[in-house]
Design a protein around this motif. Structure first.
Motif, PDB file in Angstrom:
ATOM      1  N   VAL A 167       1.020  -1.079   0.004  1.00  0.00           N
ATOM      2  CA  VAL A 167      -0.024   0.019   0.095  1.00  0.00           C
ATOM      3  C   VAL A 167       0.888   1.400  -0.053  1.00  0.00           C
ATOM      4  O   VAL A 167       2.156   1.167   0.368  1.00  0.00           O
ATOM      5  N   PRO A 168       0.337   2.286  -0.558  1.00  0.00           N
ATOM      6  CA  PRO A 168       1.299   3.693  -0.600  1.00  0.00           C
ATOM      7  C   PRO A 168       1.627   4.163   0.714  1.00  0.00           C
ATOM      8  O   PRO A 168       0.871   4.071   1.633  1.00  0.00           O
ATOM      9  N   VAL A 169       2.817   4.620   0.884  1.00  0.00           N
ATOM     10  CA  VAL A 169       3.242   5.669   2.142  1.00  0.00           C
ATOM     11  C   VAL A 169       3.006   6.845   1.515  1.00  0.00           C
ATOM     12  O   VAL A 169       3.446   7.556   0.649  1.00  0.00           O
ATOM     13  N   GLY A 170       2.140   7.340   2.395  1.00  0.00           N
ATOM     14  CA  GLY A 170       1.538   9.019   2.019  1.00  0.00           C
ATOM     15  C   GLY A 170       0.698   9.010   1.010  1.00  0.00           C
ATOM     16  O   GLY A 170       0.360   8.044   0.333  1.00  0.00           O
ATOM     17  N   ARG A 171       0.419  10.315   0.478  1.00  0.00           N
ATOM     18  CA  ARG A 171      -0.363  10.459  -0.591  1.00  0.00           C
ATOM     19  C   ARG A 171       0.070  11.402  -1.640  1.00  0.00           C
ATOM     20  O   ARG A 171       1.015  12.512  -1.219  1.00  0.00           O
ATOM     21  N   LEU A 172      -0.185  11.273  -2.807  1.00  0.00           N
ATOM     22  CA  LEU A 172      -0.161  12.170  -3.769  1.00  0.00           C
ATOM     23  C   LEU A 172      -1.461  12.723  -4.541  1.00  0.00           C
ATOM     24  O   LEU A 172      -2.377  11.622  -5.006  1.00  0.00           O
ATOM     25  N   ASP A 173      -1.720  13.556  -4.943  1.00  0.00           N
ATOM     26  CA  ASP A 173      -3.048  14.288  -5.258  1.00  0.00           C
ATOM     27  C   ASP A 173      -3.334  13.486  -6.741  1.00  0.00           C
ATOM     28  O   ASP A 173      -2.456  12.957  -7.392  1.00  0.00           O
ATOM     29  N   VAL A 174      -4.498  13.285  -6.786  1.00  0.00           N
ATOM     30  CA  VAL A 174      -5.008  12.323  -8.261  1.00  0.00           C
ATOM     31  C   VAL A 174      -4.172  13.007  -9.597  1.00  0.00           C
ATOM     32  O   VAL A 174      -3.737  12.048 -10.227  1.00  0.00           O
ATOM     33  N   ASN A 175      -3.931  14.179  -9.707  1.00  0.00           N
ATOM     34  CA  ASN A 175      -3.433  14.370 -11.041  1.00  0.00           C
ATOM     35  C   ASN A 175      -1.709  14.927 -10.545  1.00  0.00           C
ATOM     36  O   ASN A 175      -1.277  15.240 -11.351  1.00  0.00           O
ATOM     37  N   THR A 176      -1.432  14.748  -9.398  1.00  0.00           N
ATOM     38  CA  THR A 176       0.444  14.968  -9.121  1.00  0.00           C
ATOM     39  C   THR A 176       0.878  13.559  -9.652  1.00  0.00           C
ATOM     40  O   THR A 176       0.358  12.386  -9.174  1.00  0.00           O
ATOM     41  N   THR A 177       1.898  13.587 -10.268  1.00  0.00           N
ATOM     42  CA  THR A 177       2.602  12.476 -10.792  1.00  0.00           C
ATOM     43  C   THR A 177       4.029  12.214 -10.162  1.00  0.00           C
ATOM     44  O   THR A 177       4.340  13.107  -9.253  1.00  0.00           O
ATOM     45  N   GLY A 178       4.572  11.155 -10.462  1.00  0.00           N
ATOM     46  CA  GLY A 178       6.051  10.966  -9.695  1.00  0.00           C
ATOM     47  C   GLY A 178       6.134   9.925  -8.649  1.00  0.00           C
ATOM     48  O   GLY A 178       5.695   8.850  -8.749  1.00  0.00           O
ATOM     49  N   ALA A 179       7.330   9.939  -8.078  1.00  0.00           N
ATOM     50  CA  ALA A 179       7.707   8.776  -7.130  1.00  0.00           C
ATOM     51  C   ALA A 179       6.799   8.795  -6.128  1.00  0.00           C
ATOM     52  O   ALA A 179       6.446   9.388  -5.047  1.00  0.00           O
ATOM     53  N   LEU A 180       6.469   7.294  -5.819  1.00  0.00           N
ATOM     54  CA  LEU A 180       5.570   7.124  -4.790  1.00  0.00           C
ATOM     55  C   LEU A 180       5.831   5.814  -4.516  1.00  0.00           C
ATOM     56  O   LEU A 180       6.119   4.509  -5.202  1.00  0.00           O
ATOM     57  N   LEU A 181       6.043   5.467  -3.202  1.00  0.00           N
ATOM     58  CA  LEU A 181       6.584   4.401  -2.522  1.00  0.00           C
ATOM     59  C   LEU A 181       5.463   3.476  -1.884  1.00  0.00           C
ATOM     60  O   LEU A 181       4.563   3.969  -1.250  1.00  0.00           O
ATOM     61  N   LEU A 182       5.354   2.166  -2.383  1.00  0.00           N
ATOM     62  CA  LEU A 182       4.142   1.391  -1.805  1.00  0.00           C
ATOM     63  C   LEU A 182       5.066  -0.049  -0.995  1.00  0.00           C
ATOM     64  O   LEU A 182       6.087  -0.339  -1.548  1.00  0.00           O
ATOM     65  N   THR A 183       4.431  -0.323   0.091  1.00  0.00           N
ATOM     66  CA  THR A 183       5.117  -1.507   0.891  1.00  0.00           C
ATOM     67  C   THR A 183       4.191  -1.964   1.942  1.00  0.00           C
ATOM     68  O   THR A 183       2.954  -1.499   2.249  1.00  0.00           O
ATOM     69  N   ASN A 184       4.397  -3.180   2.472  1.00  0.00           N
ATOM     70  CA  ASN A 184       3.707  -3.746   3.431  1.00  0.00           C
ATOM     71  C   ASN A 184       4.225  -4.052   4.777  1.00  0.00           C
ATOM     72  O   ASN A 184       4.079  -4.504   5.686  1.00  0.00           O
TER      73      ASN A 184
END
Length: 232
Positions: free
Chosen positions: A93-110
């Motif tokens: 699952v994502p760590v933190g959030r980015l707005d729906v139309n914001t792009t870029g680096a997103l970390l997901l982990t369990n």
């Protein structure tokens, strides 16, 4: 680990959803009904509705989030989610959030412990954004953004800023307030037209096109854990 973290690692729900399952009396540990404060030790048998569960392997994924995707596991409005986009074999699952139309680096982990610390203000995890804005900010405006901008929820912490091109700036923050970059830029008279997070906690997007993802290396995971004092 706590029972709700075990349930999240087993892929049955988020931690919040796990709390609901525990409150409903649907979870047992070694034959006894689990409680919110229950800890699970190696060798314990955890069952949901009578079915034995096992914790999944830890997963660490870096996604180049495209526009139009929401940073959740499920969306009531039926919009595509980052979890669906990644489609990992375990539930990351994502760590933190980015707005729906914001792009870029997103970390997901369990890895719940790591995710919690990365999101905690105490550890001042660095986030780098590239913003396309209306108008071309003057040097004095960039200095104002760097020094701190007064928003409705208080003064922003010091940041690093630089001009990349006409109407294009970079901001490096250690905070994670809601819509922070957009609010900061609007406050100094340069609303954001497009926003990308180019780096998160030292992880860049090198080689990843929008919508692509990759597993983190063991060295990258160790670096993240050192960053938030989980390893030396």
């Amino acid at each position: 680990m706590r029972l709700n973290a075990f349930l999240a690692r087993a892929g049955v729900s988020s931690r919040r959803g796990a709390d609901d399952l525990i409150r409903a009396g649907r979870v047992a540990v070694n034959g006894r009904e689990g409680e919110l404060g229950t800890f699970v030790s190696p060798g314990d048998v955890v069952c949901l509705d009578g079915r034995e569960l096992s914790a999944q392997e830890l997963a660490y994924v870096l996604l180049h989030k495209p526009p139009g995707t929401v940073t959740t596991a499920r969306d009531p409005q039926g919009r595509p989610t980052v979890v669906e986009l990644v489609g990992h074999r375990v539930r990351a699952v994502p760590v933190g959030r980015l707005d729906v139309n914001t792009t870029g680096a997103l970390l997901l982990t369990n890895d719940g412990q790591l995710a919690h610390r990365l999101a905690h203000p105490r550890y001042e995890v660095e986030k780098t954004y590239v913003a396309e804005v209306e108008g071309d900010p003057a040097p004095a405006t960039l200095r104002r953004l760097a020094a701190g901008v007064e928003l409705e929820d208080g003064l922003t912490a010091p940041a690093r800023t630089r001009r990349l091109a006409a109407e294009r700036i970079e901001l490096v923050l250690h905070e994670g307030r809601k819509h922070q970059v957009k609010r900061m830029c609007a406050a100094v008279g340069h609303p954001v037209r497009r926003l990308e997070r180019s780096r998160y906690a030292g992880l860049g997007l090198d080689g990843l096109a929008e919508g692509e993802w990759r597993e983190l290396s063991a060295d990258e995971v160790r670096a993240l854990r050192r960053l938030v004092a989980l390893e030396r």
